[in-house]
Design a protein around this motif. Structure first.
Motif, PDB file in Angstrom:
ATOM      1  N   ASP A 147     -17.617 -24.309 -13.186  1.00 26.46           N
ATOM      2  CA  ASP A 147     -17.999 -25.682 -13.495  1.00 26.46           C
ATOM      3  C   ASP A 147     -16.938 -26.327 -14.399  1.00 26.46           C
ATOM      4  O   ASP A 147     -16.583 -25.785 -15.439  1.00 26.46           O
ATOM      5  CB  ASP A 147     -19.362 -25.649 -14.193  1.00 26.46           C
ATOM      6  N   ASN A 149     -16.997 -28.974 -16.333  1.00 22.67           N
ATOM      7  CA  ASN A 149     -17.435 -29.332 -17.682  1.00 22.67           C
ATOM      8  C   ASN A 149     -17.537 -28.104 -18.579  1.00 22.67           C
ATOM      9  O   ASN A 149     -17.159 -28.154 -19.749  1.00 22.67           O
ATOM     10  CB  ASN A 149     -18.784 -30.062 -17.636  1.00 22.67           C
ATOM     11  N   LEU A 150     -18.043 -27.003 -18.029  1.00 18.77           N
ATOM     12  CA  LEU A 150     -18.112 -25.775 -18.821  1.00 18.77           C
ATOM     13  C   LEU A 150     -16.704 -25.311 -19.200  1.00 18.77           C
ATOM     14  O   LEU A 150     -16.467 -24.829 -20.304  1.00 18.77           O
ATOM     15  CB  LEU A 150     -18.844 -24.677 -18.051  1.00 18.77           C
ATOM     16  N   TYR A 157     -13.683 -25.311 -27.531  1.00 20.70           N
ATOM     17  CA  TYR A 157     -13.938 -24.317 -28.571  1.00 20.70           C
ATOM     18  C   TYR A 157     -12.810 -23.293 -28.668  1.00 20.70           C
ATOM     19  O   TYR A 157     -12.990 -22.227 -29.248  1.00 20.70           O
ATOM     20  CB  TYR A 157     -15.283 -23.634 -28.333  1.00 20.70           C
ATOM     21  N   ASN A 251     -32.596 -13.394 -11.939  1.00 21.65           N
ATOM     22  CA  ASN A 251     -33.014 -14.258 -13.037  1.00 21.65           C
ATOM     23  C   ASN A 251     -32.475 -15.672 -12.957  1.00 21.65           C
ATOM     24  O   ASN A 251     -33.018 -16.566 -13.575  1.00 21.65           O
ATOM     25  CB  ASN A 251     -32.577 -13.651 -14.367  1.00 21.65           C
ATOM     26  N   TRP A 252     -31.400 -15.858 -12.259  1.00 20.82           N
ATOM     27  CA  TRP A 252     -30.769 -17.166 -12.404  1.00 20.82           C
ATOM     28  C   TRP A 252     -30.240 -17.795 -11.140  1.00 20.82           C
ATOM     29  O   TRP A 252     -30.097 -19.006 -11.077  1.00 20.82           O
ATOM     30  CB  TRP A 252     -29.637 -17.096 -13.435  1.00 20.82           C
TER      31      TRP A 252
ATOM     32  N   GLU B  74     -24.754 -34.153 -17.843  1.00 21.50           N
ATOM     33  CA  GLU B  74     -25.640 -33.072 -17.406  1.00 21.50           C
ATOM     34  C   GLU B  74     -25.706 -32.039 -18.528  1.00 21.50           C
ATOM     35  O   GLU B  74     -24.795 -31.953 -19.339  1.00 21.50           O
ATOM     36  CB  GLU B  74     -25.113 -32.406 -16.134  1.00 21.50           C
ATOM     37  N   THR B  76     -25.112 -28.984 -18.504  1.00 19.54           N
ATOM     38  CA  THR B  76     -23.936 -28.114 -18.464  1.00 19.54           C
ATOM     39  C   THR B  76     -24.188 -26.790 -19.179  1.00 19.54           C
ATOM     40  O   THR B  76     -23.454 -26.397 -20.077  1.00 19.54           O
ATOM     41  CB  THR B  76     -22.706 -28.821 -19.079  1.00 19.54           C
ATOM     42  N   LEU B  77     -25.271 -26.120 -18.769  1.00 20.28           N
ATOM     43  CA  LEU B  77     -25.568 -24.801 -19.325  1.00 20.28           C
ATOM     44  C   LEU B  77     -25.098 -23.732 -18.346  1.00 20.28           C
ATOM     45  O   LEU B  77     -24.971 -23.994 -17.154  1.00 20.28           O
ATOM     46  CB  LEU B  77     -27.072 -24.661 -19.566  1.00 20.28           C
ATOM     47  N   MET B  78     -24.854 -22.544 -18.879  1.00 16.94           N
ATOM     48  CA  MET B  78     -24.508 -21.427 -18.006  1.00 16.94           C
ATOM     49  C   MET B  78     -25.804 -20.890 -17.417  1.00 16.94           C
ATOM     50  O   MET B  78     -26.657 -20.395 -18.154  1.00 16.94           O
ATOM     51  CB  MET B  78     -23.805 -20.336 -18.807  1.00 16.94           C
ATOM     52  N   PRO B  79     -25.994 -20.983 -16.086  1.00 19.81           N
ATOM     53  CA  PRO B  79     -27.284 -20.618 -15.499  1.00 19.81           C
ATOM     54  C   PRO B  79     -27.626 -19.141 -15.665  1.00 19.81           C
ATOM     55  O   PRO B  79     -28.794 -18.776 -15.633  1.00 19.81           O
ATOM     56  CB  PRO B  79     -27.130 -20.984 -14.023  1.00 19.81           C
ATOM     57  N   TRP B  80     -26.600 -18.314 -15.841  1.00 19.36           N
ATOM     58  CA  TRP B  80     -26.854 -16.868 -15.935  1.00 19.36           C
ATOM     59  C   TRP B  80     -27.220 -16.452 -17.369  1.00 19.36           C
ATOM     60  O   TRP B  80     -27.523 -15.287 -17.596  1.00 19.36           O
ATOM     61  CB  TRP B  80     -25.611 -16.090 -15.489  1.00 19.36           C
ATOM     62  N   ARG B  82     -29.361 -16.885 -21.059  1.00 21.02           N
ATOM     63  CA  ARG B  82     -30.592 -17.385 -21.666  1.00 21.02           C
ATOM     64  C   ARG B  82     -30.273 -18.524 -22.627  1.00 21.02           C
ATOM     65  O   ARG B  82     -29.125 -18.704 -23.029  1.00 21.02           O
ATOM     66  CB  ARG B  82     -31.286 -16.256 -22.424  1.00 21.02           C
ATOM     67  N   LEU B  89     -22.778 -19.750 -27.521  1.00 22.86           N
ATOM     68  CA  LEU B  89     -21.432 -19.735 -26.942  1.00 22.86           C
ATOM     69  C   LEU B  89     -20.318 -20.151 -27.903  1.00 22.86           C
ATOM     70  O   LEU B  89     -19.324 -19.432 -28.057  1.00 22.86           O
ATOM     71  CB  LEU B  89     -21.392 -20.586 -25.670  1.00 22.86           C
ATOM     72  N   PRO B  90     -20.449 -21.316 -28.589  1.00 25.84           N
ATOM     73  CA  PRO B  90     -19.353 -21.718 -29.490  1.00 25.84           C
ATOM     74  C   PRO B  90     -19.074 -20.672 -30.568  1.00 25.84           C
ATOM     75  O   PRO B  90     -17.927 -20.445 -30.933  1.00 25.84           O
ATOM     76  CB  PRO B  90     -19.860 -23.016 -30.119  1.00 25.84           C
ATOM     77  N   TYR B 121     -34.349 -18.790 -19.288  1.00 30.92           N
ATOM     78  CA  TYR B 121     -33.166 -19.184 -18.536  1.00 30.92           C
ATOM     79  C   TYR B 121     -33.230 -20.691 -18.281  1.00 30.92           C
ATOM     80  O   TYR B 121     -34.328 -21.263 -18.213  1.00 30.92           O
ATOM     81  CB  TYR B 121     -33.099 -18.428 -17.207  1.00 30.92           C
ATOM     82  N   ARG B 123     -33.121 -22.492 -15.726  1.00 34.02           N
ATOM     83  CA  ARG B 123     -33.967 -22.940 -14.618  1.00 34.02           C
ATOM     84  C   ARG B 123     -35.445 -22.958 -14.997  1.00 34.02           C
ATOM     85  O   ARG B 123     -36.260 -23.557 -14.308  1.00 34.02           O
ATOM     86  CB  ARG B 123     -33.772 -22.064 -13.392  1.00 34.02           C
ATOM     87  N   ARG B 137     -26.487 -26.471 -28.748  1.00 36.88           N
ATOM     88  CA  ARG B 137     -25.181 -25.824 -28.618  1.00 36.88           C
ATOM     89  C   ARG B 137     -24.099 -26.661 -29.293  1.00 36.88           C
ATOM     90  O   ARG B 137     -23.187 -26.134 -29.928  1.00 36.88           O
ATOM     91  CB  ARG B 137     -24.846 -25.612 -27.138  1.00 36.88           C
TER      92      ARG B 137
END
Ligand SMILES: Nc1ncnc2c1ncn2[C@@H]1O[C@H](COP(=O)(O)OP(=O)(O)OP(=O)(O)O)[C@@H](O)[C@H]1O
Ligand SMILES: [Mg+2]
Lengths: 261, 242
Positions: A147, A149-150, A157, A251-252, B74, B76-80, B82, B89-90, B121, B123, B137
């Motif tokens: 992604d 944006n990610l 950071y 899970n995802w 959006e 913009t989270l990592m879906p995998w 929690r 993350l930072p 998660y 989702r 975050r």
């Protein structure tokens, strides 16, 4: 209920087909060297169980070793590609050439080069070559699909390229890699079978060779028994890899979610 | 103090996104960039965050660049990962010890009303909750400057209003400078100490409006003539810009 149907329906179909098969062979007096009855095949399987299992183990070992070699090499090269555009440009065409050249055509050459005294190494190499490309191309695509944006967030950071690779690109690529593994598992079995066919008499002892051998001796029931084992092996490989995929993505990932409810 | 002086950004392909953008923002200010789609608001934020470089002009800070938090349109989270892992993350990227990172992240989630959802998660969360995780975050590493790019545009009105209030409170508590991008005149009027109205592409600042905000803002404030007056103040200068 739906799950049960998924299991019961194919099973019922199998029983029906086998029953019809048994009936037509007996009713029409089809000679066993043309089409043996399921009962005869089962008898051949039971009568040669020990030696057939040994052959199964041989083919399984070649398949697994080839698959793991392809997995390690394909993933490693994909990571190299993701880190260096130069390496990708230089090497990718060769990977494609390897992919488009029919493996049956290179197999004899590999057997000669590696030598018949290292027959298992040669077989493994052929199995690995067939399975290699899907792993490489899918993993490379997955590593590139992070992604945007990610990715910017990571840069914001001050993430190092290894942090980006490990925390973002690799998880993004995982579903691609697991999908490729399901394809590669089947392909490495095909590679192992092709390799045994090409290797020929006296050297290979796996299931494919048993098929050739039984064919030559017109032991068609035995041929079918070996074939059934080979098919079971393919199904088992696919099932194990599907299970792995489900366990890692449940899970995802969207693909695993749709199966839940 | 953040100063943009004569900032121009032209993209490959020749799009002039920003042309001679000038502004100054004081520490602790809540400033909104308001402008039509495509006028270069996102581009301005990415320039301030040093994710892209201007073709000419400079963006300077008093001293070294401050710690920045960024929130996208959006979640913009990592879906995998929690919720707590996303928020961490930072800190993870700055090699903060795991236990310390976990407690900071849990605290950040709690500040956004998400206690109890640490192990969920993305989702499993609603759109508004995901945006709260994203905001947690952005705040977890204690930024001095928070950049928000139309963060609440995709949310329903109730969730948007609630997040507006939380954002005002959090920014005030932490003494953060906020640059907020939006299309919505009402949102700009509710949140901002200052509104920079931008022209259509190529973007520059057409009007710089200081808003006198009341001591407390809440749902009742949204229906007062005072709030309507703030909106009118922006709308008038917006009209003048076009
Ligand atoms: N990476 C890029 N490459 C080329 N052109 C770009 C790029 N990013 C933005 N642009 C162009 O620059 C202009 C400004 O884009 P920007 O995303 O900053 O607008 P915006 O004000 O944020 O719009 P919106 O409100 O729709 O998000 C647009 O015309 C867009 O097409
Ligand atoms: Mg934008």
């Amino acid at each position: 209920m739906k799950r049960a149907l998924n299991l019961i329906l194919p099973l019922l179909l199998a029983i029906a087909v086998l029953g019809f098969w048994e009936w037509i062979v007996t009713a029409r007096h089809i000679p066993p060297y043309v089409l043996p009855a399921p009962g005869a095949i089962a008898a051949a399987l039971a009568g040669n169980f020990g030696s057939l299992m040994a052959s199964l183990l041989t083919t399984l070992t070649v398949t697994m070793e080839g698959f793991i070699a392809a997995l390690v090499a394909g993933a490693a090269l994909a990571i190299l590609f993701s880190q260096s555009r130069l390496a990708e440009r230089a090497l990718y065409p060769y990977a494609v050439i390897l992919q488009v050249t029919p493996i049956v055509a290179i197999a004899p050459l590999i057997l000669i080069w590696v030598g018949f005294e290292h027959i298992n190494l040669a077989l493994t190499l052929i199995a690995a070559l067939v399975a290699f490309f899907p792993i490489l191309s899918n993993t490379a695509l997955g590593l590139k699909s992070a992604d945007q944006n990610l990715l910017e967030l990571m840069h914001l950071y001050g993430a190092s390229r290894w942090q980006i690779l490990w925390r973002l690109q690799f998880p993004t690529a995982l579903p691609y890699l697991l999908g490729a593994m399901k394809i590669a598992g089947g392909l490495s079995l095909i590679g192992a079978v092709v390799a045994e066919f090409v290797a020929g008499s006296g050297t290979a002892t796996g299931l494919a060779w048993r098929i050739v051998e039984s064919g030559n001796r017109l032991e068609i029931a035995m041929l079918f028994a070996a074939l059934a084992l080979l098919a079971s092996l393919g199904i088992a490989i696919f099932a194990v890899l599907s299970l792995l995929e489900w366990a890692l993505l449940k899970n995802w990932h969207e693909s695993a979610l749709s199966q839940r409810n | 103090m953040i100063r943009a002086g004569g900032v121009t950004k032209t993209f490959a392909g020749g799009t002039i996104a920003l042309d001679n953008l000038d502004f100054t923002i004081a520490p602790g200010e809540f400033v909104t960039l308001l402008g039509p789609s495509g006028c270069g608001k996102s581009t301005a934020l990415r320039l301030i965050a040093n994710l892209i470089q201007p073709n000419s002009g400079t963006i300077t800070f008093d001293g070294p660049a401050p710690a920045i938090g960024f929130v996208f349109q959006e979640p913009t989270l990592m879906p995998w990962a929690r919720a707590i892992e996303n928020v961490r993350l930072p800190l993870d990227l700055q090699s903060v010890p795991h236990a310390q990172g976990n407690s900071s992240a849990a605290q950040a989630l709690a500040r956004l009303g998400l206690s109890g959802f640490e192990q969920s998660y993305p989702r499993e969360l609603s759109g508004g909750m995901k945006m709260r995780v994203s905001l947690a975050r952005a705040l977890v590493a204690r930024p001095k400057l928070l950049l928000l790019d139309e963060p609440f545009a995709a949310l329903d009105e109730a969730a948007r209003f609630a997040l507006n209030d939380d954002l005002i409170a959090l920014a005030k508590q932490d003494g953060i400078t906020v640059i907020f991008v939006t299309h919505s005149l009402a949102e700009a009027a509710y949140l901002s100490d200052r509104v920079l109205v931008m022209t259509p592409r190529p973007g520059k600042v057409a009007a710089d409006i200081a808003l006198a905000q009341p001591a407390t803002r809440n749902a009742a404030w949204r229906v007062t003539p005072g709030f309507a007056a703030l909106q009118a103040q922006i709308a008038l200068s917006q009209g003048g810009a076009e």
